[in-house]
Each structure stands twice: as C-alpha cells, then as structure tokens.
Scaffold this active site. Structure first.
Site, mmCIF file in Angstrom:
data_model
loop_
_atom_site.group_PDB
_atom_site.id
_atom_site.type_symbol
_atom_site.label_atom_id
_atom_site.label_comp_id
_atom_site.label_asym_id
_atom_site.label_seq_id
_atom_site.Cartn_x
_atom_site.Cartn_y
_atom_site.Cartn_z
ATOM 1 N N HIS A 45 6.050 1.435 -5.046
ATOM 2 C CA HIS A 45 5.141 2.710 -4.674
ATOM 3 C C HIS A 45 4.125 2.407 -3.311
ATOM 4 O O HIS A 45 3.551 1.220 -3.454
ATOM 5 C CB HIS A 45 4.348 3.016 -6.054
ATOM 6 C CG HIS A 45 3.140 4.026 -5.635
ATOM 7 N ND1 HIS A 45 1.830 3.391 -5.873
ATOM 8 C CD2 HIS A 45 2.896 5.224 -5.345
ATOM 9 C CE1 HIS A 45 0.967 4.399 -5.658
ATOM 10 N NE2 HIS A 45 1.715 5.518 -5.435
ATOM 11 N N HIS A 121 -2.557 5.026 3.324
ATOM 12 C CA HIS A 121 -2.571 5.135 2.066
ATOM 13 C C HIS A 121 -4.306 4.852 1.843
ATOM 14 O O HIS A 121 -4.801 3.994 2.018
ATOM 15 C CB HIS A 121 -2.250 4.237 1.186
ATOM 16 C CG HIS A 121 -2.469 4.580 -0.395
ATOM 17 N ND1 HIS A 121 -2.677 3.504 -1.337
ATOM 18 C CD2 HIS A 121 -2.542 5.808 -1.045
ATOM 19 C CE1 HIS A 121 -2.593 4.083 -2.471
ATOM 20 N NE2 HIS A 121 -2.528 5.588 -2.329
#
Length: 321
Positions: A45, A121
């Site tokens: 992920h 992110h």
C-alpha cells in the site's frame, strides 16, 4: 488420504528459504494456467512512500494539511512523515520480498517548472516516476518469470499533455513486456511467459480507454479505520457482497484519523501497524484465493519488509492445489 499427503509435500522453494524473489516461477505447474486474478498476490500500500521528501510541498488537494503546514511547519512536517510513510523498503527490495502489486500514487508537484512526475502521500517523494519505472525494468530483466501489476492511481495535478507523456514513458520503458488488455481468463502465468509479458499497468483515468496497454483501475477495498477488528469486519462484509470480476485488492492497511493523531502525538503509523499484524495475519490464514464469491486476490499492506504479510498471502495458494 493419499491426496492429502501429496498436497503437504508440494513446496515452494522460495518459501522454504524465506526468499520470495522467484515465487511465481516456484508455483506448482497446476497453477500456471489459473488466471492471476484468482491467485493470492502480495501487494504494498502506498508503495513509494519509503522516500518521502520532507522539503517538498504538501499534497495540493489536502487543504487542512496545507494550512497546518503553513501555520506550524515544525510540528506538522514530522507528523506527516511519521503517519504518511507506509513502507521502509525500496522498489528492488519490495520485489525481492515478494511484492507483485504496487500502489503508485502519481502526481505533478505544484509550481514545478519541470515535467518530472513524482509519487505522493501527504508530501512528495524524492524518486521520480521515471526512476522507479527504470528500477522495475532492470529487476524484471533478471527475473523473466515474475509478473508485476503496477496501479497508476490518483494522477493528481496533471495536464492532458502530462498524461500522454506518462503513457509514453510507460511504453518506452516496458515495451514488449506490457500485457495488453484481454480477457482476464487469458492472463495466466503460462500465457504471459509464452508472450514474454511481465507488466500489467492499470491507469485510473478515462484516457486509459484509448490505449490497449492500459488496464482500467483496480478496485481497492479500504476500511478507513485504525482499528484492526473493524478492518476485519469491513472485509468480512465485503466478502458477503462478493469479489469483483478481475483483479481487486483487499487492503490490510490501518488508517489514522485526525483525532487519533492528536491523541497519539508521539506515535506513528509503524507503531500502529506492527502490534496488529499478528491478528491480521491470523485472519488472512483463514481466507482463500480463487474465483469464488468470498475469495481474495491481491492483499496489500504496509511495511512489507517486516515479513508479516507476504508468507501468509502466498500460503493461500497452497489451498488451490
């Protein structure tokens, strides 16, 4: 009884050596003709967050984070790093660790005069998309029977021209290794090996329809919770609904919210994740891969290098024999 004993004797050499760089070629021949969407495949992920750049801008779409970074950067930046870093391992190391699905969140930095694309992110990475693609390509050259699924997601801050340039980078880098869109039943290891294909690219934008090399976006089951029991409950509920056709991802990643961060100021995503991995892995062991309604395909998580996720996911393939 004879069949049962025979199953127990079938082994994966890579697993025995605790090395996973060649796990696909180690699979028993019986699984070579099974669609990849019916195998158990380990994934990571937010795969590229191992190299977040503390000096980069904050993600454009995260307005709250941008404001906090503006008013108190000395506090916000370390918190971003602790909670947005989901991996410790780089591309090559993740591949060697057995990861075959990569969650690639691509973006163009705001106010960046260059055409470079990065991963994001919370903040952006030090590694460019082209550098990462090159690393994938180099590894695949030395592992000709391994297949990777690269999910190009988010694609934030990009113009139409930058989309075309990114697609050109994909085709230039991987060339004949790209698996063209076809019936998912045809996407088996034996067929891919015959064709010399090693890369499946999914692209989360409508432009993907124009290119035979780009597969549609892959569904990702995300529980959006920091509680491991709630995550399992969410996935059990999804199982009752039934798996999608084709590739899909079950996310084993825990997700903090603002309240959790404020009440755990000296914690981190790693400190949240590690104590819960044994519980989550025990649950994975009870699952199955395959085409059935309650079956799983790609199972992705954080901090793959810790060694929790990959062995238990790969072990689900034994149940298919």
């Amino acid at each position: 009884m004879a069949d049962s004993r025979r199953k127990e004797q079938i082994t994966f050499p890579s697993l025995l050596q605790n090395r996973f760089a060649h796990w696909m070629s180690d699979l028993p021949e019986k699984l070579w003709d099974m669609s990849l969407c019916n195998l158990a495949i380990p994934g990571s992920h937010d795969s590229m967050s191992y190299c977040l750049d503390l000096c980069s801008p904050v993600k454009t779409s995260d307005k709250i984070l941008k404001y906090l970074d503006y008013v108190m950067p000395c506090i916000t930046r370390p918190e971003i790093y602790r909670w947005c870093k989901t991996q410790d391992s780089g591309v090559t190391q993740q591949l060697d660790e057995g990861v075959r699905f990569f969650d690639l969140r691509i973006a163009h930095k705001p106010n960046d005069a260059t055409e470079h694309l990065y991963f994001v992110h919370g903040i952006y990475t030090t590694v460019t998309v082209q550098d990462a693609f090159n690393e994938f390509g180099e590894w695949l050259e030395t592992h000709p029977k391994e297949v990777v699924i690269l999910a190009c997601r988010f694609l934030e801050g990009m113009t139409e021209q930058q989309h075309y340039q990114l697609i050109q980078k994909i085709t230039n880098t991987f060339g004949a290794k790209l698996c063209l869109k076809t019936s998912i039943d045809q996407v088996t290891l034996r067929k891919l090996w015959e064709l010399g294909c090693q890369v499946i690219i999914s692209y989360d934008d409508i432009i993907a329809k124009e290119y035979p090399e780009l597969w549609p976006g892959i569904p990702y089951w995300w529980a959006d919770t920091y509680n491991a029991e709630s995550l399992v409950h969410y996935l059990e509920t999804q199982k009752q609904v039934g798996r999608p056709d084709g590739f899909f991802v079950a996310g084993m990643n825990l997700t903090e919210d603002w309240w959790y961060i404020v009440t755990h100021l000296y914690s981190s995503l790693k400190k949240l994740t590690f104590p819960n991995y044994p519980y989550l892995c025990d649950w994975i062991k009870k699952q199955c891969a395959g085409p059935g309604k309650p079956c799983f395909n790609i199972i992705a998580g954080d901090f793959i290098g810790a060694g929790y996720l990959v062995p238990v996911v790969l072990d689900l393939n034994r149940k298919l024999i």
